[in-house]
Write an enzyme that holds these catalytic residues in place. Structure first.
Site, mmCIF file in Angstrom:
data_model
loop_
_atom_site.group_PDB
_atom_site.id
_atom_site.type_symbol
_atom_site.label_atom_id
_atom_site.label_comp_id
_atom_site.label_asym_id
_atom_site.label_seq_id
_atom_site.Cartn_x
_atom_site.Cartn_y
_atom_site.Cartn_z
ATOM 1 N N GLY A 1 12.795 -8.318 25.431
ATOM 2 C CA GLY A 1 11.390 -8.717 25.529
ATOM 3 C C GLY A 1 10.737 -8.699 24.168
ATOM 4 O O GLY A 1 11.399 -8.919 23.145
ATOM 5 N N SER A 2 9.456 -8.392 24.148
ATOM 6 C CA SER A 2 8.702 -8.496 22.901
ATOM 7 C C SER A 2 8.995 -7.297 21.993
ATOM 8 O O SER A 2 9.332 -6.205 22.467
ATOM 9 C CB SER A 2 7.209 -8.563 23.210
ATOM 10 O OG SER A 2 6.814 -7.415 23.916
ATOM 11 N N THR A 3 8.842 -7.516 20.710
ATOM 12 C CA THR A 3 9.122 -6.453 19.745
ATOM 13 C C THR A 3 8.174 -5.270 19.954
ATOM 14 O O THR A 3 8.598 -4.113 19.901
ATOM 15 C CB THR A 3 9.029 -7.022 18.315
ATOM 16 O OG1 THR A 3 10.075 -8.005 18.175
ATOM 17 C CG2 THR A 3 9.234 -5.951 17.255
ATOM 18 N N VAL B 1 6.673 -4.131 22.711
ATOM 19 C CA VAL B 1 7.068 -3.311 23.868
ATOM 20 C C VAL B 1 8.386 -2.602 23.558
ATOM 21 O O VAL B 1 8.565 -1.424 23.892
ATOM 22 C CB VAL B 1 7.162 -4.164 25.150
ATOM 23 C CG1 VAL B 1 7.734 -3.339 26.304
ATOM 24 C CG2 VAL B 1 5.789 -4.686 25.535
ATOM 25 N N GLY B 2 9.292 -3.275 22.857
ATOM 26 C CA GLY B 2 10.583 -2.664 22.501
ATOM 27 C C GLY B 2 10.397 -1.413 21.652
ATOM 28 O O GLY B 2 11.076 -0.396 21.861
ATOM 29 N N CYS C 1 14.204 -16.584 22.625
ATOM 30 C CA CYS C 1 14.153 -15.723 21.442
ATOM 31 C C CYS C 1 14.956 -16.319 20.293
ATOM 32 O O CYS C 1 14.721 -15.979 19.143
ATOM 33 C CB CYS C 1 14.612 -14.311 21.784
ATOM 34 S SG CYS C 1 16.104 -14.273 22.755
ATOM 35 N N LYS D 1 14.899 -3.838 36.436
ATOM 36 C CA LYS D 1 13.532 -4.313 36.689
ATOM 37 C C LYS D 1 13.371 -5.709 36.108
ATOM 38 O O LYS D 1 13.379 -5.891 34.893
ATOM 39 C CB LYS D 1 12.492 -3.387 36.050
ATOM 40 C CG LYS D 1 11.088 -3.706 36.574
ATOM 41 C CD LYS D 1 9.976 -3.270 35.669
ATOM 42 C CE LYS D 1 9.643 -4.262 34.592
ATOM 43 N NZ LYS D 1 9.158 -5.567 35.066
HETATM 44 P P1 NDP Z 1 7.163 -8.025 27.435
HETATM 45 O O1 NDP Z 1 7.947 -7.439 26.311
HETATM 46 O O2 NDP Z 1 5.848 -7.453 27.768
HETATM 47 O O3 NDP Z 1 8.020 -7.984 28.810
HETATM 48 C C1 NDP Z 1 9.431 -7.907 28.910
HETATM 49 C C2 NDP Z 1 9.801 -6.966 30.059
HETATM 50 O O4 NDP Z 1 9.367 -5.639 29.761
HETATM 51 C C3 NDP Z 1 9.162 -7.310 31.395
HETATM 52 O O5 NDP Z 1 10.040 -6.975 32.452
HETATM 53 C C4 NDP Z 1 7.945 -6.392 31.386
HETATM 54 O O6 NDP Z 1 7.421 -6.189 32.665
HETATM 55 C C5 NDP Z 1 8.529 -5.140 30.794
HETATM 56 N N1 NDP Z 1 7.567 -4.221 30.221
HETATM 57 C C6 NDP Z 1 6.326 -4.500 29.714
HETATM 58 N N2 NDP Z 1 5.733 -3.363 29.282
HETATM 59 C C7 NDP Z 1 6.614 -2.352 29.507
HETATM 60 C C8 NDP Z 1 6.581 -0.950 29.282
HETATM 61 N N3 NDP Z 1 5.552 -0.365 28.704
HETATM 62 N N4 NDP Z 1 7.648 -0.214 29.648
HETATM 63 C C9 NDP Z 1 8.718 -0.792 30.225
HETATM 64 N N5 NDP Z 1 8.815 -2.114 30.476
HETATM 65 C C10 NDP Z 1 7.771 -2.896 30.111
HETATM 66 O O7 NDP Z 1 7.048 -9.549 27.150
HETATM 67 P P2 NDP Z 1 5.931 -10.528 27.746
HETATM 68 O O8 NDP Z 1 6.403 -11.001 29.041
HETATM 69 O O9 NDP Z 1 4.577 -9.925 27.743
HETATM 70 O O10 NDP Z 1 5.937 -11.678 26.674
HETATM 71 C C11 NDP Z 1 5.150 -11.523 25.493
HETATM 72 C C12 NDP Z 1 5.835 -12.097 24.292
HETATM 73 O O11 NDP Z 1 7.059 -11.401 24.082
HETATM 74 C C13 NDP Z 1 6.256 -13.539 24.414
HETATM 75 O O12 NDP Z 1 5.235 -14.408 24.145
HETATM 76 C C14 NDP Z 1 7.359 -13.586 23.390
HETATM 77 O O13 NDP Z 1 6.821 -13.746 22.117
HETATM 78 C C15 NDP Z 1 8.016 -12.244 23.510
HETATM 79 N N6 NDP Z 1 9.193 -12.262 24.389
HETATM 80 C C16 NDP Z 1 10.404 -12.266 23.823
HETATM 81 C C17 NDP Z 1 11.536 -12.314 24.604
HETATM 82 C C18 NDP Z 1 12.874 -12.337 24.024
HETATM 83 O O14 NDP Z 1 13.819 -12.780 24.668
HETATM 84 N N7 NDP Z 1 13.051 -11.841 22.824
HETATM 85 C C19 NDP Z 1 11.473 -12.392 26.055
HETATM 86 C C20 NDP Z 1 10.125 -12.358 26.581
HETATM 87 C C21 NDP Z 1 9.054 -12.286 25.752
HETATM 88 P P3 NDP Z 1 6.240 -7.178 33.197
HETATM 89 O O15 NDP Z 1 6.826 -8.493 33.330
HETATM 90 O O16 NDP Z 1 5.846 -6.627 34.501
HETATM 91 O O17 NDP Z 1 5.158 -7.102 32.185
#
Ligand code: NDP
Length: 455
Positions: A208-210, A212-213, A264, A155
């Site tokens: 992704g974000s901590t 959501v992780g 990140c 995804k």
């Molecule tokens: P998220 O963690 O929300 O998104 C990352 C991925 O997870 C996307 O594909 C998102 O889908 C998906 N996702 C979101 N919620 C869920 C869930 N409940 N279950 C499964 N998958 C989910 O990051 P954001 O895009 O909202 O960014 C927010 C902040 O996160 C940034 O400002 C940054 O600080 C941090 N971030 C860190 C990253 C890294 O590489 N460490 C990468 C991206 C963000 P969808 O796009 O549809 O929401």
């Protein structure tokens, strides 16, 4: 009828295209298809899996400009970075293609028989990708997962699905059977969540974000799904007075502002030995004020826009009117989600600009008094992803490298991600490692087989 999403070009705010988003029922269908494709892919001879992955790498190479242009359009990456990203997918495919043929087990000396181990693929692997590096982060997951014999449902981030969708088409064109590698655009809280909860998905790779992780780990616990989490960072550059101060200082801005700080591994905390603090700021200023921020399609551009208006608002909240701006570069006005490269100082270790991941082009600079103080500051956040150490003293380089609680350390450079070496974080920056020689094994379960030789 499916939901749809208008993919916007963040530099122009124009709609690039509209994509359908997967519903939970569509996720179930695609996971079932991936599950059905698994036995055939698992039983494909390793040399043939390798050949198919190399064929895909060759197609990625042939389409590198097309893929890079898509990344520029959907993510606002500079064209130079986007070409590197397409090449990274090719390299990672080629690297793990070799792994398919080298998934070696052990033969363990035991009494009464022969004991051997096998690396068995999980089955269906779910990969959830963020928007900041849509192509490479997808590749770091799907290449080793497929090489190990798993099938993959991926995804992409809702805002940046296009390069991953194109990669899935190239996989089919390369001869990888339908259902083996599926890209499924969708919303995180709908399609992503269903993927995480789906009982037939045995392993989740999330970047992704901590926050959501953490949620993903909790959901995955309900059916003991394996997880790899690559999460946030607040990484330091540490510059000692015995370093090549000018070179270190001049390298520091792009170690934060590359990809508009949406990285990140961005070295967003610049820790400087007090005796060289003013020199470092002066060198940094000369670089920041010369940065070209603008049209990402131009090879001369250093920094493009932020990904969305919401991300720009979040970043701007870290630079309120009373923020201590030491210097700030330029950015276009008008259409597009622009934010200028910004350096904040003085800042204290309790300020949120120092502790929180900003994920935008904002750096803080803070002085330290000695080695112990530098280490204390470096370790003073919840994160532990990357760090850069600048010194000419080799003993100090190793002492500090061992003392800093981060997964990826770079001395006299800002290297973070090289596909040959493991990548991942300590503390709240994640669990598990991607890339490097061992990543393919992370997509397998170890099976032990004992054969009695008793008469
Ligand atoms: P998220 O963690 O929300 O998104 C990352 C991925 O997870 C996307 O594909 C998102 O889908 C998906 N996702 C979101 N919620 C869920 C869930 N409940 N279950 C499964 N998958 C989910 O990051 P954001 O895009 O909202 O960014 C927010 C902040 O996160 C940034 O400002 C940054 O600080 C941090 N971030 C860190 C990253 C890294 O590489 N460490 C990468 C991206 C963000 P969808 O796009 O549809 O929401």
């Amino acid at each position: 009828m499916s939901d749809t999403y208008d993919v916007l070009n963040p530099a122009t705010e124009e709609v690039v295209t509209t994509v359908s988003l997967a519903s939970p029922e569509e996720v179930d269908f695609l996971v079932a298809r991936a599950k059905a494709a698994f036995p055939g892919w698992r039983d494909t001879a390793p040399a043939d899996r390798a050949r198919l992955l190399r064929a895909m790498a060759t197609l990625v190479e042939a389409h590198r400009e097309e893929l890079a242009n898509l990344e520029v359009q959907e993510a606002g990456h500079t064209i130079g970075n986007a070409l590197w990203e397409a090449d990274n997918v090719r390299n990672v495919l080629n690297y793990y293609a070799g792994g398919a043929e080298r998934l070696l087990g052990h033969q363990i000396p035991v009494p009464g028989g022969i004991d051997i181990t096998f690396h068995e693929p999980f089955g269906v692997v779910g990969i959830i990708v963020p928007w900041n590096f849509p192509m490479p982060i997808a590749g770091w997951g799907f290449a080793p997962a497929l090489a190990a014999g798993n099938t993959v449902v991926l995804k992409p981030a809702e805002v940046t699905p296009l390069t991953a969708m194109r990669l899935a088409e190239l996989a089919l064109e390369a001869g990888i059977p339908e259902g083996v590698f599926t890209v499924m655009p969708g919303k995180g809280r709908i399609a992503g969540q269903r993927l995480v909860e789906h009982p037939d998905v045995r392993n989740i790779v999330f970047t992704g974000s901590t926050d959501v992780g953490i949620g993903i780990m909790k959901s995955a616990a309900s059916n003991l799904k394996r997880v790899t989490l690559e999460l946030g960072g607040k990484s330091p550059t540490i510059i000692f007075a015995d370093a090549d101060v000018e070179a270190a200082a001049k390298s520091a801005p792009m170690a934060v502002f590359d990809n508009s700080g949406q990285d990140c591994c961005a070295r967003s905390r610049i820790l400087v030995e007090r005796s060289i603090y003013d020199d470092v700021l002066a060198h940094m200023e000369s670089v920041v004020m010369g940065m070209k921020v603008g049209d990402p399609t131009l090879a001369s551009t250093d920094m493009g826009p932020l990904i969305t208006a919401a991300q720009r608002d979040t970043v701007a909240s870290f630079v309120p009117p009373d923020a201590p701006i030491m210097f700030q570069g330029d950015a276009p006005t008008g259409k597009g989600f622009w934010f200028p490269p910004t350096v904040l100082a003085p800042i204290t270790k309790d300020d949120r600009q120092y502790t929180d991941e900003i994920f935008g082009p904002v750096a803080v600079v803070i002085p330290f008094d000695n080695e112990a103080h530098a280490i204390e500051l470096a370790n003073g956040t919840d994160y532990g992803l990357a760090a850069s150490i600048f010194t000419k003293d080799v003993g100090r380089a190793f002492r500090v490298a061992r003392a800093v609680e981060s997964g990826v350390i770079s001395v006299n450079s800002h290297s973070s991600v090289r596909y040959w070496t493991p990548f991942g974080g300590f503390k709240m920056s994640g669990i598990g490692r991607e890339l490097g020689p061992d990543a393919i094994e992370h997509f397998t379960e170890t099976k032990n087989v004992f054969v009695s030789t008793a008469e």
